[in-house]
Motif scaffolding. Sequence first.
Motif, PDB file in Angstrom:
ATOM      1  N   GLY A  92      -6.153 -34.967 -30.421  1.00  0.00           N
ATOM      2  CA  GLY A  92      -4.937 -35.569 -29.913  1.00  0.00           C
ATOM      3  C   GLY A  92      -4.159 -34.727 -28.927  1.00  0.00           C
ATOM      4  O   GLY A  92      -3.116 -35.131 -28.452  1.00  0.00           O
ATOM      5  N   ARG A  94      -2.887 -33.326 -25.541  1.00  0.00           N
ATOM      6  CA  ARG A  94      -2.888 -33.874 -24.195  1.00  0.00           C
ATOM      7  C   ARG A  94      -3.447 -32.876 -23.185  1.00  0.00           C
ATOM      8  O   ARG A  94      -3.264 -31.664 -23.319  1.00  0.00           O
ATOM      9  CB  ARG A  94      -1.470 -34.231 -23.755  1.00  0.00           C
ATOM     10  N   ASP A  97      -0.894 -30.509 -21.691  1.00  0.00           N
ATOM     11  CA  ASP A  97      -0.464 -29.470 -22.629  1.00  0.00           C
ATOM     12  C   ASP A  97      -1.508 -28.371 -22.743  1.00  0.00           C
ATOM     13  O   ASP A  97      -1.177 -27.187 -22.844  1.00  0.00           O
ATOM     14  CB  ASP A  97      -0.198 -30.086 -24.010  1.00  0.00           C
ATOM     15  N   LEU A 110      11.671 -15.607 -23.819  1.00  0.00           N
ATOM     16  CA  LEU A 110      12.811 -15.978 -22.989  1.00  0.00           C
ATOM     17  C   LEU A 110      12.381 -16.492 -21.621  1.00  0.00           C
ATOM     18  O   LEU A 110      13.191 -16.728 -20.743  1.00  0.00           O
ATOM     19  CB  LEU A 110      13.741 -14.775 -22.808  1.00  0.00           C
ATOM     20  N   ARG A 111      11.093 -16.622 -21.426  1.00  0.00           N
ATOM     21  CA  ARG A 111      10.576 -17.134 -20.167  1.00  0.00           C
ATOM     22  C   ARG A 111       9.441 -18.069 -20.523  1.00  0.00           C
ATOM     23  O   ARG A 111       8.280 -17.746 -20.385  1.00  0.00           O
ATOM     24  CB  ARG A 111      10.071 -15.937 -19.345  1.00  0.00           C
ATOM     25  N   GLN A 112       9.824 -19.253 -21.019  1.00  0.00           N
ATOM     26  CA  GLN A 112       8.821 -20.143 -21.600  1.00  0.00           C
ATOM     27  C   GLN A 112       8.177 -21.052 -20.571  1.00  0.00           C
ATOM     28  O   GLN A 112       7.067 -21.509 -20.764  1.00  0.00           O
ATOM     29  CB  GLN A 112       9.464 -20.984 -22.705  1.00  0.00           C
TER      30      GLN A 112
ATOM     31  N   ILE B   4      -1.382 -37.743 -29.220  1.00  0.00           N
ATOM     32  CA  ILE B   4      -0.147 -37.377 -29.938  1.00  0.00           C
ATOM     33  C   ILE B   4       0.737 -36.616 -28.965  1.00  0.00           C
ATOM     34  O   ILE B   4       1.889 -36.943 -28.753  1.00  0.00           O
ATOM     35  CB  ILE B   4      -0.444 -36.512 -31.170  1.00  0.00           C
ATOM     36  N   GLY B   5       0.132 -35.602 -28.351  1.00  0.00           N
ATOM     37  CA  GLY B   5       0.852 -34.825 -27.343  1.00  0.00           C
ATOM     38  C   GLY B   5       2.156 -34.256 -27.830  1.00  0.00           C
ATOM     39  O   GLY B   5       2.433 -34.259 -29.015  1.00  0.00           O
ATOM     40  N   GLN B   6       2.962 -33.781 -26.942  1.00  0.00           N
ATOM     41  CA  GLN B   6       4.259 -33.238 -27.319  1.00  0.00           C
ATOM     42  C   GLN B   6       5.370 -34.124 -26.771  1.00  0.00           C
ATOM     43  O   GLN B   6       6.516 -33.748 -26.744  1.00  0.00           O
ATOM     44  CB  GLN B   6       4.403 -31.810 -26.815  1.00  0.00           C
ATOM     45  N   GLY B   7       5.004 -35.335 -26.354  1.00  0.00           N
ATOM     46  CA  GLY B   7       6.016 -36.236 -25.825  1.00  0.00           C
ATOM     47  C   GLY B   7       6.622 -35.676 -24.563  1.00  0.00           C
ATOM     48  O   GLY B   7       6.012 -34.879 -23.866  1.00  0.00           O
ATOM     49  N   LEU B   9       8.613 -33.320 -22.403  1.00  0.00           N
ATOM     50  CA  LEU B   9       9.061 -31.939 -22.528  1.00  0.00           C
ATOM     51  C   LEU B   9      10.262 -31.707 -21.616  1.00  0.00           C
ATOM     52  O   LEU B   9      10.297 -32.206 -20.496  1.00  0.00           O
ATOM     53  CB  LEU B   9       7.937 -30.973 -22.158  1.00  0.00           C
ATOM     54  N   THR B  11      12.819 -28.778 -19.917  1.00  0.00           N
ATOM     55  CA  THR B  11      12.909 -27.352 -19.606  1.00  0.00           C
ATOM     56  C   THR B  11      14.350 -27.005 -19.240  1.00  0.00           C
ATOM     57  O   THR B  11      14.974 -27.707 -18.462  1.00  0.00           O
ATOM     58  CB  THR B  11      11.993 -27.000 -18.422  1.00  0.00           C
ATOM     59  N   ARG B  13      16.481 -23.917 -17.554  1.00  0.00           N
ATOM     60  CA  ARG B  13      16.299 -22.653 -16.842  1.00  0.00           C
ATOM     61  C   ARG B  13      17.639 -22.062 -16.498  1.00  0.00           C
ATOM     62  O   ARG B  13      18.589 -22.765 -16.170  1.00  0.00           O
ATOM     63  CB  ARG B  13      15.526 -22.879 -15.541  1.00  0.00           C
ATOM     64  N   SER B  18      13.840 -19.149 -19.264  1.00  0.00           N
ATOM     65  CA  SER B  18      13.591 -20.574 -19.409  1.00  0.00           C
ATOM     66  C   SER B  18      13.168 -20.887 -20.835  1.00  0.00           C
ATOM     67  O   SER B  18      12.538 -20.065 -21.507  1.00  0.00           O
ATOM     68  CB  SER B  18      12.525 -21.019 -18.419  1.00  0.00           C
ATOM     69  N   VAL B  19      13.545 -22.059 -21.287  1.00  0.00           N
ATOM     70  CA  VAL B  19      13.173 -22.535 -22.617  1.00  0.00           C
ATOM     71  C   VAL B  19      12.574 -23.920 -22.431  1.00  0.00           C
ATOM     72  O   VAL B  19      13.024 -24.684 -21.585  1.00  0.00           O
ATOM     73  CB  VAL B  19      14.409 -22.631 -23.530  1.00  0.00           C
ATOM     74  N   ARG B  20      11.531 -24.221 -23.215  1.00  0.00           N
ATOM     75  CA  ARG B  20      10.897 -25.521 -23.076  1.00  0.00           C
ATOM     76  C   ARG B  20      10.713 -26.123 -24.458  1.00  0.00           C
ATOM     77  O   ARG B  20      10.281 -25.442 -25.382  1.00  0.00           O
ATOM     78  CB  ARG B  20       9.530 -25.343 -22.428  1.00  0.00           C
ATOM     79  N   PRO B 292       1.196 -31.907 -32.439  1.00  0.00           N
ATOM     80  CA  PRO B 292      -0.087 -31.598 -33.089  1.00  0.00           C
ATOM     81  C   PRO B 292       0.027 -30.490 -34.139  1.00  0.00           C
ATOM     82  O   PRO B 292      -0.702 -30.492 -35.122  1.00  0.00           O
ATOM     83  CB  PRO B 292      -0.996 -31.152 -31.938  1.00  0.00           C
TER      84      PRO B 292
END
Lengths: 271, 348
Positions: A92, A94, A97, A110-112, B4-7, B9, B11, B13, B18-20, B292
């Motif tokens: 499943g 993607r 991803d 902190l740098r995602q 399923i994925g993560q829908g 997303l 971000t 910044r 950065s946060v995701r 997932p």
Amino acid sequence: MSMRLRSEELRVAYAGRPVLHGLDVEIPDGVMTVIVGPNACGKSTLLRTLARMLSPESGRVLVDGRPTGEYGTKELARTLGLLPQSPTAPDGMRVADLVAKGRFPHQSLLRQWSRADEAAVRAAMAAANVTDLAERAVDELSGGQRQRVWLAMALAQETPLLLLDEPTTYLDIAHQLEVLELARRLAREGRTVVCVLHELHLAFRYADHLIVMAQGEIVASGDPREIVTAELVEEVYDLPCQVVTDPLSGTPMILPLVGTPAAGRPTPGSG
Amino acid sequence: MSAIGQGRLVTWRRGHRSVRFSRRSAWVALATCGVVLVLAVVGLMIGDYDVSAGQVLAALGGGGTDPLASYFVTEIRLPRVVAAILVGIALGVAGSLFQMVSGNPLGSPDILGFTTGAATGALIQIIVVGGDTDAVALGALVGGLLTAALVQVLVRPHGLTGTRLVLVGIGVGSTLGAINTLLVAEASLVAAQTAAQWLAGSLNTVLWPRTTMLAVAVAVLSACAVTIARALHLLPLGDDTARAVGVPAQRIRTSAVVIAVAMVSVATAVTGPIAFVALAAPQVARRLAGTPTPGIVGPALTGALLVLGSDLIAQRLLAPTELAVGVVTGALGGIYLIVLLAVDWRKR
């Protein structure tokens, strides 16, 4: 010729059984190197040791003149990428991803997800021709599509050195060529690509630099047009053959004698 | 198999930072937080001495007019509610770490024998040594950690991976379970009663000193869990792929197991074994968020919700008799597991 990736006196053993016997390998920069050899000759072991998946008993691998043992895991992963043999994705997941996971060595808590990450993933998916598959689940795809997705993940890593462990296994001829075309294009764009292959005809056609292995040793290396001879193939694969020039690509091509009258095999009913 | 994925997303910044995160997980987390807060206020209101919501807020603000209400809220009920939330976080995160390391929804400390090992440590204190509550807590902590070390040694030659970890854990857990039964059978009547109470898993006697200790431990361990979470998400791709992108797979696994064992042991030391939360919370969180893998934040909040809610039920279901929270989570968890398995099997 300069060499960002090379090994010195590399010895590797599995469970006490020696697999590589002190190899000095030099991978030329910015071209496509292909490693061939019979089953169990140690070609995958060599590739995995170059990528630090296996640690040598003695000897060392040098990236930019520094032993890989001195690199941090993420640091090495920013310079050298590896696409392992038959990787698996969880059900499943993607495509977008999965490709994004290739950015891990460039990220931190902190740098995602930087703009560079986004650009790299987009470029990688375009290069591997999987942009249209972005929203699909990896396990829904065909073998050829899936392999392109994995390549995209490795590309998103943006490493100057890219190692591919039998990337064409289980693919039909058209998909094999597609993967090899992509690998060649990467080399033309300046990346150093090392690829383990089984299919000799394609290996000779796509290799700028060929490494032929047998029983844990390097038997020959160089431009396939200069080093491939009938004697070499017979010595390495124990396979009598003729070597001719591929009329389309000008690269060598082997014609095995087995299964032809020239092999001197008794014809049915003659015994 | 659908994606399923993560829908979607999102971000955020700011400069180089950065946060995701996925929008759906964020909403689910917010909603769970809200429910936990409501349950917490309810937990502060109800009891043998009922307090209104206004009085609760006044007492928390330090300006209560009814000294008895203020005493019940801040000295008796608040430490218990906070402890329930902390134990829930600890169990949820520990369960999630185990499940991500083993790649198996059954990879929970209940099943892997760590909870049983913590119980063995506590029982030895109660029955053999005759130690006080602090000694029992310490015994549980040592028992849990020793069990983990034993499992680690038994699994060692091949590393901590999926099925092997689960099978070895089940074996060790069963053996320790037998030892626990033997200990209780050989105990004096009084000791056996204390042991039975402890084994049921309860928040009935938790006061501030213990809650504070728990808070420090859970905060430190949760921070550790968050730092390795991103690397953990790469393990399901296989060790080779994980290492190729710079994840030291084996080291991350070991760290995750150490953090998880410490969390379970700390929680068990404070309350006794609380069944099924570590098993169920990550799976519930994963389904709610539609991801997932379970992650860290979702299971932490779901765990808090499960323990706090179960404790309220335990307090009020047969009031004035208080049940142990472990009895309620055990019953709920059992039902959950049956439903989960039934639904899973129907799909095939």
